[in-house]
Design a protein around this motif. Structure first.
Motif, PDB file in Angstrom:
ATOM      1  N   PHE A  49       0.804  -1.231   0.000  1.00  0.00           N
ATOM      2  CA  PHE A  49       0.000   0.000   0.000  1.00  0.00           C
ATOM      3  C   PHE A  49       0.835   1.279   0.000  1.00  0.00           C
ATOM      4  CE2 PHE A  49      -2.742  -2.950   2.663  1.00  0.00           C
ATOM      5  CZ  PHE A  49      -3.481  -3.407   1.588  1.00  0.00           C
ATOM      6  N   TYR A 170      -1.163   6.453   4.432  1.00  0.00           N
ATOM      7  CA  TYR A 170      -1.851   5.765   3.333  1.00  0.00           C
ATOM      8  C   TYR A 170      -2.397   6.724   2.274  1.00  0.00           C
ATOM      9  CZ  TYR A 170      -1.856   1.742   6.529  1.00  0.00           C
ATOM     10  OH  TYR A 170      -1.482   0.716   7.364  1.00  0.00           O
ATOM     11  N   SER A 173      -2.301   5.342  -1.220  1.00  0.00           N
ATOM     12  CA  SER A 173      -2.522   3.906  -1.416  1.00  0.00           C
ATOM     13  C   SER A 173      -3.485   3.625  -2.561  1.00  0.00           C
ATOM     14  CB  SER A 173      -3.038   3.265  -0.127  1.00  0.00           C
ATOM     15  OG  SER A 173      -4.289   3.815   0.247  1.00  0.00           O
TER      16      SER A 173
END
Length: 520
Positions: A49, A170, A173
């Motif tokens: 990710f 993230y 991601s």
């Protein structure tokens, strides 16, 4: 230092003749039939990710004579129905799959050849840089005097699960796959000169899902300046990005399907890939009933990494100065991709009379059948009424939209093509299916004979198409010996090159056909 000469008929892999030095270390490749190849070259690395990062330098000489692992895709359960026409190649899979392959006619020779970077198809879920035999870059490099690059990048849940709502780490991601592509282009810009390529003349080209990715890169700020030209082959059917709300809902449901609370998001890093994929696939199915407008694996127009849909109601400004080619195949998914080969053989359209063709048109298009047939024959006088039954109505509509919008942008030129050549294999049942142009573009009509037949006609068309692609990469204008002059597609004169037994240029080729079907 110029590389030592090698006899054209030899296969050589030796530290004396086929070693190059990249910014991360030395690579030992091979040379065969006058073309050097460097396979399985690591261009980036990434944790699950996370955005792609540069690989660490290595000591000594790294062999680059075999392909690297492919990226994880759903498990194969059988032979593809189109295997005869689109022969595949598979390799072991891994999350550490950021590898690329290079073919070049010369190394360390300062020739500054055009660079053609291939982005594979398979939607955003499947495929690899070597999946189809057609992708082999040897012949295109040799005949075109260009550097060809193919690559792998993260796919499906590993490439597009948008966890940005669960922490800044993230934030990218949902576009992890695109960070891979950007990293590959950065590698090309930093290293391709030693392979005889020009880092200031890079063309990205891709088919199907690869075409979607090309469009996405045209609107990705991180990719700005990393390529100069672009080609979208059968890649205009869907938006090249999805929306933030849809991607967020998919991530929310994926966590729930795994029994994880939002604060446990970090546990996703150790979930078995196939369990993660199953949870995300279920989320994609359930998300529309919970308000997601466009739930699918795709890059995310998140307002930052990809500020907006690269080609929505308009092409983004970033794309204005990028010369572009857009095209399709005449039949796309209407033949061997979705229909059983045995059924097409048993009821070969080449044996239909006009009465049966008219009945089949009515079967598919209802009361519009007659109008579709007339519009089709006006657009394609070299075809038959039976061919109209198999005309694609999905991909070409998107291509016309993309072409119109790019022409209206009044920037770099855009060129249109239609691949309409009917392969003679199995008595012509496949016609011009999805992927059928690839052997011709890659100068591989003689390599993939199960698709092309390998006859003189196919080889001649392959020479013209591959040369047109190469000349577009070299100068920004497609041209080839034996092709008529190929004008740009403009608002007042929307020209399309029709690739068939006798290539021709048509004006506003199939707009009326699409209108007759009701698709446009």
């Amino acid at each position: 230092m110029q590389a030592l000469p090698v006899a054209a008929d030899q296969f050589v892999a030796t530290t004396k003749k086929t070693v190059v030095e990249t910014d991360k270390g030395k690579l030992l490749g091979s040379v065969d039939d006058g073309v050097y190849s460097y396979l399985g070259v690591p261009y980036a690395r990434a944790d699950r990710f996370m955005p792609a990062e540069e690989v660490k330098p290595w000591q000594g000489i790294r062999p680059a004579v075999t392909y690297g692992e492919n990226c994880f895709i759903p498990q194969m359960t059988g032979v593809a129905g189109d295997e005869l026409f689109n022969p595949h190649r598979y390799m072991p899979m891994s999350e550490n799959c950021q590898f690329l392959n290079v073919w070049t006619p010369g190394i360390k020779d300062r020739k500054k050849r055009p660079v053609m970077v291939w982005i594979h198809g398979g939607g955003y879920t499947n495929g690899s840089g070597i999946e189809l035999t057609s992708y082999d870059g040897h012949n295109l490099s040799k005949t075109g005097d260009v550097v060809v690059v193919t690559l792998n990048h993260r796919l499906n849940v590993l490439g597009f699960l948008d966890l940005s709502a669960y922490g800044d780490k993230y934030k990218n991601s949902g576009n992890a796959s695109i960070t891979d592509l950007v990293a590959a282009l950065k590698w090309v810009n930093q290293n391709i000169e030693v392979f005889g390529g020009d880092p200031n003349n890079v063309t990205i080209f891709g088919q199907s899902g690869g075409g979607y990715k090309v469009r996405a890169l045209m609107g990705t700020p991180a990719a700005r300046g990393l390529f100069e030209k672009a080609i979208v082959q059968s890649g205009s059917r869907l938006d090249s990005t999805t929306d933030k709300a849809s991607s967020a809902k998919v991530a929310e449901l994926t966590l729930a399907n795994l029994g994880l609370k939002p604060e446990e998001v970090d546990k996703l890093a150790s979930v078995d890939y196939y369990a993660l994929l199953a949870a995300s696939d279920k989320a994609l199915k359930d998300a529309p009933s919970q308000g997601a407008r466009d739930a699918r694996y795709a890059p995310v127009a998140d307002g930052t990494y990809i500020p907006e849909n690269p080609v929505g109601s308009r092409w983004v400004d970033q794309a204005k100065d990028i010369p572009l080619m857009v095209g399709d195949t005449l039949n796309e998914f209407e033949t061997v991709i979705t229909r059983k080969v045995g059924d097409l053989v048993a009821d070969n359209k080449n044996g239909w009379n006009n009465a049966k063709a008219s009945a089949k048109l009515k079967e598919r298009f209802g009361d519009k059948g007659e109008a579709v047939g007339k519009a089709f024959l006006a657009a394609y006088p070299e075809k038959t009424l039976a061919d109209a039954y198999f005309v694609d109505t999905r991909y070409r509509v998107g291509a016309i939209r993309d072409l119109d919008l790019k022409a209206k942008q009044d920037g770099a030129p855009v060129y249109s093509y239609m691949f309409a050549y009917e392969s003679p294999v199995l008595d012509g049942i496949a016609m011009s299916w999805h992927c059928s142009e690839l052997p011709y573009v890659f100068a591989n009509a003689g390599l993939v004979k199960t698709a092309t037949g390998g006859g003189k006609e196919a080889l001649a068309l392959s020479r013209k198409m591959s040369q047109a692609w190469v000349n577009f990469a070299r100068t920004g204008k497609p041209s080839a010996k034996g092709l008529p002059e190929w004008p740009a597609y403009t608002t007042d004169k929307p020209a399309t090159m029709v690739f068939d037994t006798k290539p021709r240029v048509a004006i506003d080729l199939d707009r009326k056909v699409m209108q007759a079907t009701g698709a446009l």
